[in-house]
Every structure is written in C-alpha cells, then in structure tokens.
Design a protein around this motif. Structure first.
Motif, short mmCIF file in Angstrom:
data_model
loop_
_atom_site.label_atom_id
_atom_site.label_comp_id
_atom_site.label_asym_id
_atom_site.label_seq_id
_atom_site.Cartn_x
_atom_site.Cartn_y
_atom_site.Cartn_z
N ARG A 71 6.22 12.84 0.50
CA ARG A 71 6.69 14.39 0.68
C ARG A 71 8.26 14.16 1.17
NH1 ARG A 71 2.48 16.56 4.86
NH2 ARG A 71 4.17 17.98 5.37
N LYS A 115 -9.48 9.22 -3.05
CA LYS A 115 -9.01 10.51 -2.21
C LYS A 115 -7.99 10.15 -1.11
CE LYS A 115 -12.72 14.05 -3.05
NZ LYS A 115 -13.87 14.42 -2.55
N LEU A 116 -8.35 8.99 -0.47
CA LEU A 116 -7.60 8.69 0.74
C LEU A 116 -6.23 8.24 0.09
CD1 LEU A 116 -7.46 7.61 3.37
CD2 LEU A 116 -8.52 5.49 2.80
N THR A 174 0.62 10.82 -1.52
CA THR A 174 1.24 12.26 -1.40
C THR A 174 2.04 12.39 -0.07
OG1 THR A 174 -0.74 13.20 -2.61
CG2 THR A 174 0.78 14.98 -1.55
N TYR A 175 1.69 11.83 0.86
CA TYR A 175 2.35 11.98 2.17
C TYR A 175 3.57 11.18 2.16
CZ TYR A 175 3.10 12.02 7.44
OH TYR A 175 3.56 12.10 8.52
N VAL A 176 3.46 10.13 1.82
CA VAL A 176 4.72 8.89 1.83
C VAL A 176 5.84 9.33 0.84
CG1 VAL A 176 3.33 7.19 2.75
CG2 VAL A 176 3.88 7.29 0.22
N GLN A 180 11.74 6.66 5.09
CA GLN A 180 10.84 6.01 6.04
C GLN A 180 9.75 5.31 5.36
OE1 GLN A 180 9.17 8.98 8.71
NE2 GLN A 180 8.08 7.58 9.93
N TYR A 181 9.19 5.53 4.52
CA TYR A 181 8.20 5.09 3.88
C TYR A 181 8.60 4.35 2.49
CZ TYR A 181 4.93 6.81 7.41
OH TYR A 181 4.56 7.51 8.64
N THR A 212 -0.90 18.15 2.84
CA THR A 212 -0.95 17.22 2.04
C THR A 212 -2.06 17.10 1.15
OG1 THR A 212 -0.08 15.61 3.88
CG2 THR A 212 -0.76 14.41 1.89
N ARG A 235 -11.02 17.99 -9.21
CA ARG A 235 -10.71 16.83 -8.63
C ARG A 235 -11.43 16.24 -7.28
NH1 ARG A 235 -5.53 15.38 -9.57
NH2 ARG A 235 -4.91 14.81 -7.53
N PHE A 237 1.59 1.18 8.31
CA PHE A 237 2.90 1.39 7.44
C PHE A 237 4.09 1.26 8.44
CE2 PHE A 237 1.12 3.53 3.36
CZ PHE A 237 0.18 2.69 3.33
N ILE A 273 -4.78 9.01 -2.79
CA ILE A 273 -4.06 9.96 -3.15
C ILE A 273 -3.22 10.69 -2.14
CG2 ILE A 273 -4.11 12.38 -4.48
CD1 ILE A 273 -6.21 11.16 -6.19
N LEU A 274 -4.08 10.89 -0.83
CA LEU A 274 -3.56 11.66 0.40
C LEU A 274 -2.51 10.83 0.91
CD1 LEU A 274 -6.89 12.91 1.83
CD2 LEU A 274 -4.93 14.34 0.92
N LEU A 275 -2.62 9.45 0.99
CA LEU A 275 -1.75 8.80 1.65
C LEU A 275 -0.35 8.73 0.66
CD1 LEU A 275 -3.61 5.59 2.61
CD2 LEU A 275 -2.19 6.78 4.07
N PHE A 286 -10.68 11.57 7.04
CA PHE A 286 -9.50 11.27 6.51
C PHE A 286 -8.17 11.27 7.52
CE2 PHE A 286 -11.31 12.56 2.47
CZ PHE A 286 -11.40 11.16 1.67
N TYR A 313 0.87 -1.09 -0.06
CA TYR A 313 -0.14 0.10 0.01
C TYR A 313 0.80 1.31 0.02
CZ TYR A 313 -4.49 -2.28 -0.19
OH TYR A 313 -5.47 -2.84 -0.59
N THR A 314 2.00 1.13 0.39
CA THR A 314 2.79 2.26 0.41
C THR A 314 3.36 2.66 -1.08
OG1 THR A 314 3.94 1.82 2.56
CG2 THR A 314 5.04 3.41 1.26
N THR A 353 -0.08 3.53 -3.12
CA THR A 353 -0.56 4.89 -2.98
C THR A 353 0.31 5.76 -3.53
OG1 THR A 353 0.16 4.88 -0.89
CG2 THR A 353 -1.90 4.19 -1.24
#
Lengths: 471, 92
Positions: free
Chosen positions: A350, A339-340, A346-348, A356-357, B9, A330, B36, A342-344, B25, A293-294, A297
């Motif tokens: 960053r 959306k969830l 985008t975060y991993v 880390q991810y 984010t 969007r 994770f 995409i957010l995950l 979210f 999933y890392t 996503t």
C-alpha cells in the motif's frame, strides 16, 4: 541404484499389475496424489530414451496437459490444464511418463501440506505426522517408492523441507535454471521448479533433462556447460567433492536435539571424508524470514489477483453485480492461509508503506546475497540444517502457522539469493528422517550432487520407511 | 494493524471478511507485521534493492507463426460462455 529399473514398468503386464497393487496399497495410507492414472500405456520406446517409460509425479501447481491443476485450492478444483509446463514437456521428450498430480499446501503456501483444501497427506514413516510442505505429496510419493522422482516447486523451502521430512533428496535449482513456464505463479522472483528423488543419481539425471533456457520464460537462464569455478567463471571444472571446502554455520539456535546432533555428525562426516571445514557466520540470516515473507506475500497478492471467477476457476453464481461476483468468488474460493498472505502482501504494497516493508526487504535481500558471496569466495559449499525439527504430528499446537514460518529460516535464504540447494537424508533418529542441505554458488548443482553422493555411498543407500519395496 | 486498516486492505484485496475472520486476521496480520518490523534494525544504507537474481536483460521471442492455438481450450475453462464470449453479470 538408479532410475533404470523403473524403465518399462507400465508396459510389462506382470510388472504393471504388481506396481499398481503396491501403489494403491501405499496411496490408501498416505494420500500423496490428488489424481493419478496408472493404466495408461507407456508411449515411449523404453530402451532408447534416457528416462524411457519411467513414471513420475508432478506437484499440482505445475501444468500437465489433460490433468487438473488445482493448486490444492477450491478456486481451481475443476480446472483442467490445456498445456504442459516446459519441465514436464522436457521429461516427456526424454521418455518419462507423468502418472499423476501430487498434493500440496494451497498455492504452495505452507510447511505441512495440511493447508491443502482438497486432501490430507501423511508421512510414509509415520502416518500420524505431516509429510512437510508445500511439496508434501511429491515427497511422500517418492519416499514410499510410488515413483522414483516427482517435480515440486520451491519458493522458500517447499522442495527441501518435505524432502527432509520424508527422507528423500530435494533439489532447489539455481533461480532461472529451470523454466517456470507452466508453474502457477506464487512469488515469481523467488520460486523455481525443483526435483524430489530417491537417489542422487536420479535427481541429477532429471535435472539434466529439465534445466536450460526456454523462450517461454523470460527469466530462464542459459545453463553453463560446467559448474562455475571458484572465481565464479563459467566453464571451469568443479572441485573434487572429497576435497571441497565446506562452510558451516556456528551457533545456530532453536534446533531440536535430533537436528543439532545430525548437523554435528554431518560436519564430522565431511571432515573425515577429507573436506576442509570452515566455520562462518551469516549475520543476515536473522532477517531472512522477515524479508522473505514481505517479498513473497507482496508478490503473491499481485499474482493471485488473477483469480476473479471470470475467465476460469470457481465462480460464485449467486452474485448480482460484477464486483460482488469477483469478491464472493475469491472469498469462497481461497483458504485462510492464502487470504492471510494476500492481506499481508496487499498491506506491505500500500502507498505509504512500501519503503518501510517491501523496499527494505529488497535491500536486505541484497545483504543476504552479499553474505553468500563472501562465504563462497572462500568455500565451495555451505552445509546447513533444512528445518529445526523433524516431521511434526498433524495439528501440532506447539508449531502453529506463524511458528512454521519462523522455522523457514534455513531454507528461505537460498531463494532470496537465487542459489541452488540440495536437501539430503541422513540416518533416521527416533524412527524419523532428518534432512541436511548443501548450498553452493549459482549453477553449482553438479558440485552439490557430487558432495551428496559421497554421503549417500557411506550410507549404502538411504534408509526407507517400513513397507518400502524397490522395483 | 487495527480493524479499520484491515478493512481497507481487505477491500483492496477484493476479499470479504466476516466478523470471525476479522478477529482472526487482525491478530495474525498484526503479529506478522510486528515480526516484519525487525527489519528496521538492519542498516540498509548503500544497499541496492534486489528485484530479481540473474535477470540480465529483456529477451524477445523470435517473431514467427506457430501451429498450436490454445484459445478454444482456454475458453472451455470459462465458468459461463455464449459461443466464444465469456458471460459476466450486467455491468450497466
């Protein structure tokens, strides 16, 4: 049984009208297609071509010229594809006729097809239950006998899991064995176009048509003439299925009693057939879902950045500035699960979080490949369950989106390692199908078919849902 | 992940989240990131990252002309057009 009885079904007036009636009766109950056209003439010379005049379905994230390609999303609801995917073109060249686009979880993100923004799909065995996902429409259509096969896509189990839920065969080919040209990108390093089919023979024949290198997909591979041998060398004959060495995983946790019993009885079946059973451990499997999933996503956040409302797809016309338009298109166009992810992703990705991810997940991916290499150094195949439970009811609160992700444990590893896997149906339990999967080293698809075929023969053909009629 | 990080984010992802979505979210993303974090237990020393399996080399297509031209049909998919130009809101 093979695909041959389907030949010419669209051409012959009498057969066509019976087919149309059967198709529409079932379709009204299961909702497997987002769009279909059965009235079209069969353009092929049915007798001559290998799949002449055989109708098939296509998951709606795979392009078919002249059809919509919605990905089950509001953002692409009105998009019409100007070209066809390579896999579709190859099937057309072999005489097969695409008759419609099958429902899916939005952009392939889900395990039930309930994440489609456009339609509900039901399991042909029990319409109060899901068909699985994300290729749920494709699986339901094949299970109900509406088409002998359908194309799907498998990023983390999206062909195999719905195949298991609906009681059909589901092939996730070796990464790169089938061109991804015309497959809408979700997680490019993991996904592959796969086949859902009513028999092993159909799956094999379709795979033989669609496989092979394509200049339009950089990652597509030259397919070796025969399966690789035990040392991984291309060109050697595959081992006989009835004497194959089959690895099995000990101590799997979290399986429902029905799936656990079926796993045991499948092991017993192959043992009785003459195969050598080898218990193995796959320690990296415990981390496969997190790594998967890392990566998925992260790749999704990049791939779905193209939906801006500018060049194609949904545009919110109320916006005043360019940025507002993109954001609002969007925001209104994507569903919650998309959306969830995409957010995950985008975060991993960053800055500051990448090592880390994402970096760590890619290294775990290597550990998973090493685990499989170790298994396949001593075994020809690996037998595993597909999913811990059978098809669950729509809206099952005991299995929310997060828990559905954890349940992908047995399917995601094949995508991370790029190896082929074939989900096959077994005897139903409590009136619902149970699927098991065979995995092998890269390019060992023929070995998977041969082993699944022994099992298919023992069943005398796979069980079908009530109301199923063969052509 | 806290609301502040989620806002940044979402901004980067070009998504507007209303209050309800922020709440949903925040919980979902936090739960998944915690999951994770299990990856930290794995010893990855000495492991090379896998980016693609089987991707052996870059391949270039043969340089030749082709008859088909998809551009007009692709342009037909644009939400708003003037001739062969795609219309967007004013940027100046």
């Amino acid at each position: 049984m093979s695909v041959d009885p389907w030949k010419g079904i669209l051409k012959d007036t009498q057969r066509h009208s019976a087919y149309l009636r059967y198709f529409e009766e079932w379709e009204a109950r299961i909702g497997s297609f987002l769009e279909y056209r059965l009235s079209q003439d069969d353009p092929s010379d049915s007798g001559r071509l290998p799949l002449g005049g055989v109708p098939f379905g296509v998951k709606d994230n795979i392009a078919v010229e002249g059809y919509h390609c919605t990905c089950g999303s509001k953002i692409l609801k009105d998009f019409t594809s100007p070209y066809s995917a390579t896999a579709v073109n190859r099937l057309k060249a072999a005489g097969a006729v695409p008759v419609g686009k099958c429902n899916l979880d939005e952009f392939g993100m889900g395990s039930s097809t309930d994440n489609s923004a456009l339609k509900k799909t039901h399991n042909p065995w029990d319409v109060s239950r899901v068909a699985g996902g994300s290729s749920g429409g494709s699986a339901a259509a094949v299970a109900a006998g509406l088409v002998p096969f359908a194309l799907g896509s498998d990023t983390g189990g999206s062909v195999r899991q719905p195949a298991a839920f609906c009681g059909v065969y589901g092939l996730k080919p070796t990464y790169g064995a089938v061109s991804r040209y015309g497959l809408v990108a979700y997680a490019s390093s993991l996904e592959v176009v796969g086949v859902l089919a009513d028999t092993v023979d159909t799956a094999r024949r379709v795979f033989d048509v669609i496989k092979g290198q394509d200049e339009l997909d950089q990652s597509s591979a030259l397919y070796p003439g025969l399966s690789r041998d035990r040392g991984g060398n291309p060109g050697a004959a595959p081992p006989a299925a009835s004497t194959a060495r089959i690895a099995v995983v000990e101590g799997l946790e979290g399986l429902s009693p029905e799936v656990e019993e079926t796993y045991r009885s499948s092991i017993d079946f192959y043992k009785a057939a003459g195969c050598e059973i080898q218990p193995v451990s796959l320690p990296s499997l415990d981390y496969a879902v997190a790594a998967y999933y890392t990566i998925a996503t992260a790749e999704a956040s990049a791939n779905l950045a193209r939906y801006t409302g500018i060049r194609y797809g949904y545009r919110d016309t109320g916006a005043v500035t360019m940025e507002e338009m993109v954001r609002s298109s969007r925001t209104k166009g994507f569903g919650d699960e998309v959306k969830l992810r995409i957010l995950l992703g985008t975060y991993v990705l960053r800055s500051g979080f990448q090592d880390q991810y994402y970096g760590r997940a890619q290294k775990i991916r290597t550990a998973i490949r090493n685990d499989f290499d170790r298994v396949f150094a001593a075994a020809d195949l690996l037998l595993m369950p597909v999913f811990p439970v059978q098809a669950f009811p729509h809206g099952d609160t005991s299995l929310d989106q997060f828990q559905q992700k954890l349940a992908d444990k047995f399917t995601v590893a094949a995508n991370l390692a790029g190896i082929p896997a074939l989900s096959f149906p077994t005897a139903p339990r409590n009136g619902l199908p149970v699927g098991m999967q065979l995995l092998g080293p890269v390019f060992s698809e023929q070995r998977l078919f041969a082993a699944a075929e022994i099992h298919e023969k023992s069943l005398g053909g796979i069980p079908r849902p009530h109301g199923f009629r063969s052509v | 992940m806290d609301i502040h990080e989620l806002r940044i984010t979402a901004e980067l992802a070009m998504l507007d989240l209303d209050e309800r979505e922020m709440k949903v979210f925040e919980a979902e993303v936090s739960k998944t990131l915690e999951y994770f974090a299990q990856m930290n237990a794995v010893d990855v020393d000495g492991l090379e990252p896998t980016t693609h399996v089987l991707m052996e080399e870059n391949r270039a297509r043969e340089d030749r002309t082709r008859d088909e031209n998809l551009s007009d049909r692709l342009l037909e998919e644009a939400p708003e057009r003037q001739g062969r130009h795609i219309v967007i809101p004013n940027v100046l």
